[in-house]
Scaffold this active site. Structure first.
Site, PDB file in Angstrom:
ATOM      1  CG  HIS A 145       6.419   5.189 -11.041  1.00  0.00           C
ATOM      2  ND1 HIS A 145       7.221   4.420 -11.843  1.00  0.00           N
ATOM      3  CD2 HIS A 145       5.296   4.442 -10.836  1.00  0.00           C
ATOM      4  CE1 HIS A 145       6.621   3.277 -12.117  1.00  0.00           C
ATOM      5  NE2 HIS A 145       5.447   3.273 -11.527  1.00  0.00           N
ATOM      6  CG  ASP A 190      10.034   5.647 -13.344  1.00  0.00           C
ATOM      7  OD1 ASP A 190       9.762   5.607 -12.138  1.00  0.00           O
ATOM      8  OD2 ASP A 190       9.642   4.801 -14.182  1.00  0.00           O
TER       9      ASP A 190
HETATM   10  P1  AWU Z   1       2.337   1.867  -4.351  1.00  0.00           P
HETATM   11  O1  AWU Z   1       3.660   1.427  -4.930  1.00  0.00           O
HETATM   12  O2  AWU Z   1       1.925   1.237  -3.094  1.00  0.00           O
HETATM   13  O3  AWU Z   1       1.166   1.553  -5.356  1.00  0.00           O
HETATM   14  P2  AWU Z   1       0.788   2.226  -6.762  1.00  0.00           P
HETATM   15  O4  AWU Z   1       0.312   3.614  -6.573  1.00  0.00           O
HETATM   16  O5  AWU Z   1      -0.160   1.278  -7.396  1.00  0.00           O
HETATM   17  O6  AWU Z   1       2.221   2.194  -7.522  1.00  0.00           O
HETATM   18  C1  AWU Z   1       4.940   0.960  -8.443  1.00  0.00           C
HETATM   19  O7  AWU Z   1       3.972   1.956  -8.784  1.00  0.00           O
HETATM   20  C2  AWU Z   1       4.330  -0.249  -7.819  1.00  0.00           C
HETATM   21  O8  AWU Z   1       5.331  -1.206  -7.481  1.00  0.00           O
HETATM   22  C3  AWU Z   1       3.407  -0.797  -8.824  1.00  0.00           C
HETATM   23  O9  AWU Z   1       2.944  -2.085  -8.423  1.00  0.00           O
HETATM   24  C4  AWU Z   1       2.259   0.166  -9.027  1.00  0.00           C
HETATM   25  C5  AWU Z   1       2.581   1.658  -8.770  1.00  0.00           C
HETATM   26  N1  AWU Z   1      -0.943   6.421  -1.039  1.00  0.00           N
HETATM   27  C6  AWU Z   1      -1.441   7.259  -0.064  1.00  0.00           C
HETATM   28  O10 AWU Z   1      -0.681   7.895   0.668  1.00  0.00           O
HETATM   29  N2  AWU Z   1      -2.793   7.351   0.085  1.00  0.00           N
HETATM   30  C7  AWU Z   1      -3.659   6.642  -0.700  1.00  0.00           C
HETATM   31  O11 AWU Z   1      -4.877   6.770  -0.504  1.00  0.00           O
HETATM   32  C8  AWU Z   1      -3.131   5.766  -1.687  1.00  0.00           C
HETATM   33  C9  AWU Z   1      -1.757   5.663  -1.840  1.00  0.00           C
HETATM   34  C10 AWU Z   1       0.514   6.369  -1.212  1.00  0.00           C
HETATM   35  C11 AWU Z   1       1.109   5.151  -0.537  1.00  0.00           C
HETATM   36  C12 AWU Z   1       2.300   4.840  -1.447  1.00  0.00           C
HETATM   37  C13 AWU Z   1       1.838   5.322  -2.816  1.00  0.00           C
HETATM   38  C14 AWU Z   1       1.311   4.189  -3.678  1.00  0.00           C
HETATM   39  C15 AWU Z   1       5.986   1.564  -7.565  1.00  0.00           C
HETATM   40  O12 AWU Z   1       1.277  -0.302  -8.152  1.00  0.00           O
HETATM   41  O13 AWU Z   1       1.532   5.463   0.784  1.00  0.00           O
HETATM   42  O14 AWU Z   1       3.428   5.582  -1.050  1.00  0.00           O
HETATM   43  O15 AWU Z   1       0.788   6.251  -2.602  1.00  0.00           O
HETATM   44  O16 AWU Z   1       2.397   3.460  -4.196  1.00  0.00           O
END
Ligand code: AWU
Length: 448
Positions: A18, A101
């Site tokens: 978020h 948010d």
């Molecule tokens: P992403 O939305 O993919 O997943 P969540 O962290 O699970 O986010 C909402 O927030 C989603 O719609 C929900 O389903 C919920 C949550 N990342 C990275 O750069 N490295 C890593 O090892 C892991 C993650 C980044 C990735 C993305 C973010 C994850 C909005 O799931 O690139 O930008 O972290 O957000």
């Protein structure tokens, strides 16, 4: 009055998925000369770039050191509200709008106290928000709770999606009706619906039907699609510093064939159960593909739960074709590399957008929240993904999962479609693209 005097308070829910996109929105607003104060806690302050414009500022507020959504939001309302009222009323250039948010519906009261509009920032797409709005407005019942396959349909939403009851967001499905969690979720939704407008991290060509649906449901046109909100520069540290050396990772990827590598990651919050981890690693072994596997490492807060760890000896058994990251992966760097052909994802909305912008074929393994809806969008409606698994219980047998993983690397039809959609997404965020025009329209409305 110049737009520099347009001052926006950007208030993310303190979770990476978020915070990351709302900071990218703040940067986009700053690029239009808007002053933005991002409300951060010590845990997510590192996500705000320091070398950015003086128009991007932060206000530090106490960390809610809690785990449950309802408790975190209650903490923020009780502990941040008084500070924000005083800060805003004594600010030389008081905020002219709050963009907060989706989970912070209570900020509508704060906005009314400050006599400014509150806009919802939706970190999920318009399809997912359409389902949430309909769920909390129509309150469908499960007529046959004993039947594991009982379904709930949404005939009033474009494409009339139907879900098995177990895929409905747990806040609706599991909370006791009328209990504290239920009351919070319903009130939060109604406060969002009553807010002045909605800003989406999405783009018109991706979800036009759902934007039209939401405008009809809300009875106004103040809905903006500004995404995909992601930096096309400095991707290596987005969301936090990588656990592994980007140089080593890129060197490893450079030595692979084009579109031959499967990237596997389940977002910033999802931990695989022991049985999921066992089946996934076994499937990666059996598939024979080259892969990058990124998994979160549980800390003391998660000690009580069942969190799978990488099986011992796995690294040795896949040496030469597997790159394992236990911690934080530079996701944008990986997805943008020519060697990566497919992405096994939980379908968090940010990951879906990043997969779309990279033109890779997605393998969907949704686990909760809006992820089942996001999977429907990319598999059934956009044709850029194929299903790999669903949820934490329905883990496919390792051999079957291996076949789906191996098959993803050669899926021509989905790849062609994914590359078309990538080009559409990039057009939206380029100069004169629809998302840039939506951003200009939003800034103009905030300024008037
Ligand atoms: P992403 O939305 O993919 O997943 P969540 O962290 O699970 O986010 C909402 O927030 C989603 O719609 C929900 O389903 C919920 C949550 N990342 C990275 O750069 N490295 C890593 O090892 C892991 C993650 C980044 C990735 C993305 C973010 C994850 C909005 O799931 O690139 O930008 O972290 O957000």
């Amino acid at each position: 009055m110049s737009t520099a005097q347009t001052h926006v308070l950007a208030y993310p829910f303190p979770s990476s998925g978020h915070v990351i996109p709302l900071i990218d929105l703040a940067k986009a607003l700053v690029s239009r000369g808007v002053l933005v104060t991002v409300l951060v806690t010590p845990s997510n302050q590192p996500l705000v770039p320091t070398n950015h414009s003086p128009l991007l500022r932060t206000l530090l507020l106490p960390n809610p050191n809690l785990n449950r959504l309802v408790e975190i939001v209650a903490f923020m309302r009780e502990n941040h509200y008084p500070t924000l009222i005083n800060w805003a009323r004594n600010h030389p250039s008081p905020p002219s709008a709050i963009i907060s948010d989706f989970f912070l519906g209570w900020t509508l009261h704060l906005a009314r106290d400050l006599n400014v509009p509150r806009l919802v920032f939706s970190p999920s797409g318009a399809f997912a928000l359409s389902v949430s709005y309909s769920l909390w407005r129509n309150l469908p019942e499960n007529d046959n709770p004993e039947d594991p396959d009982s379904v709930v349909s949404f005939p009033n939403i474009p494409n009339s999606p139907v879900y098995p009851w177990w895929q409905i967001p747990h806040q609706f499905r599991l909370a006791e009706r009328g209990g504290p969690e239920w009351a919070f979720s319903q009130e939060n939704m109604l406060l969002n619906i009553d807010s002045w407008g909605v800003v989406f991290n999405s783009f018109l060509d991706l979800e036009q039907d759902y934007f039209d649906h939401i405008k009809k449901e809300l009875g106004h046109q103040r809905v903006w699609a500004l995404g995909p909100l992601l930096p096309l520069t400095e991707p290596e540290n987005r969301g936090g510093s990588s656990t592994v050396s980007c140089h080593d990772l890129i060197e490893w990827l450079d030595s692979r064939e084009n579109s031959s590598v499967v990237y596997v990651c389940f977002g910033s919050r999802t931990f695989l159960t022991s049985s999921q981890m066992e089946d996934l690693t076994r499937a990666l072994e059996l598939s024979g593909v080259h892969f990058v596997l990124s998994v979160r490492v549980p800390d003391e807060r998660h000690a009580a739960q069942d969190h799978g760890r990488i099986p011992s000896g796995f690294g040795d058994r896949v040496r030469g074709r597997g790159f394992v990251i236990e911690g934080w992966a530079p996701q944008l760097v990986i997805l943008s590399h020519r060697a990566v052909g497919s992405f096994l994802t939980h379908c968090g909305w940010n990951s879906v957008l990043e997969g779309l912008v990279s033109g890779v074929v997605m393998l969907t393994w949704p686990m909760g929240a809006d992820q089942y809806t996001n999977a429907k969008l990319v598999v059934d409606q956009l044709g850029v993904a194929v299903r790999a698994a669903e949820g934490t219980e329905k883990v496919p047998e390792a051999r079957e999962l291996a076949k789906r993983i191996e098959g993803s690397v050669g899926r021509r039809k989905e790849r062609v479609r994914a590359e078309e959609l990538r080009d559409t997404a990039l057009r939206a965020i380029k100069e004169n693209g629809t998302s840039q025009k939506e951003l200009d329209a939003l800034v103009k409305q905030l300024h008037d």
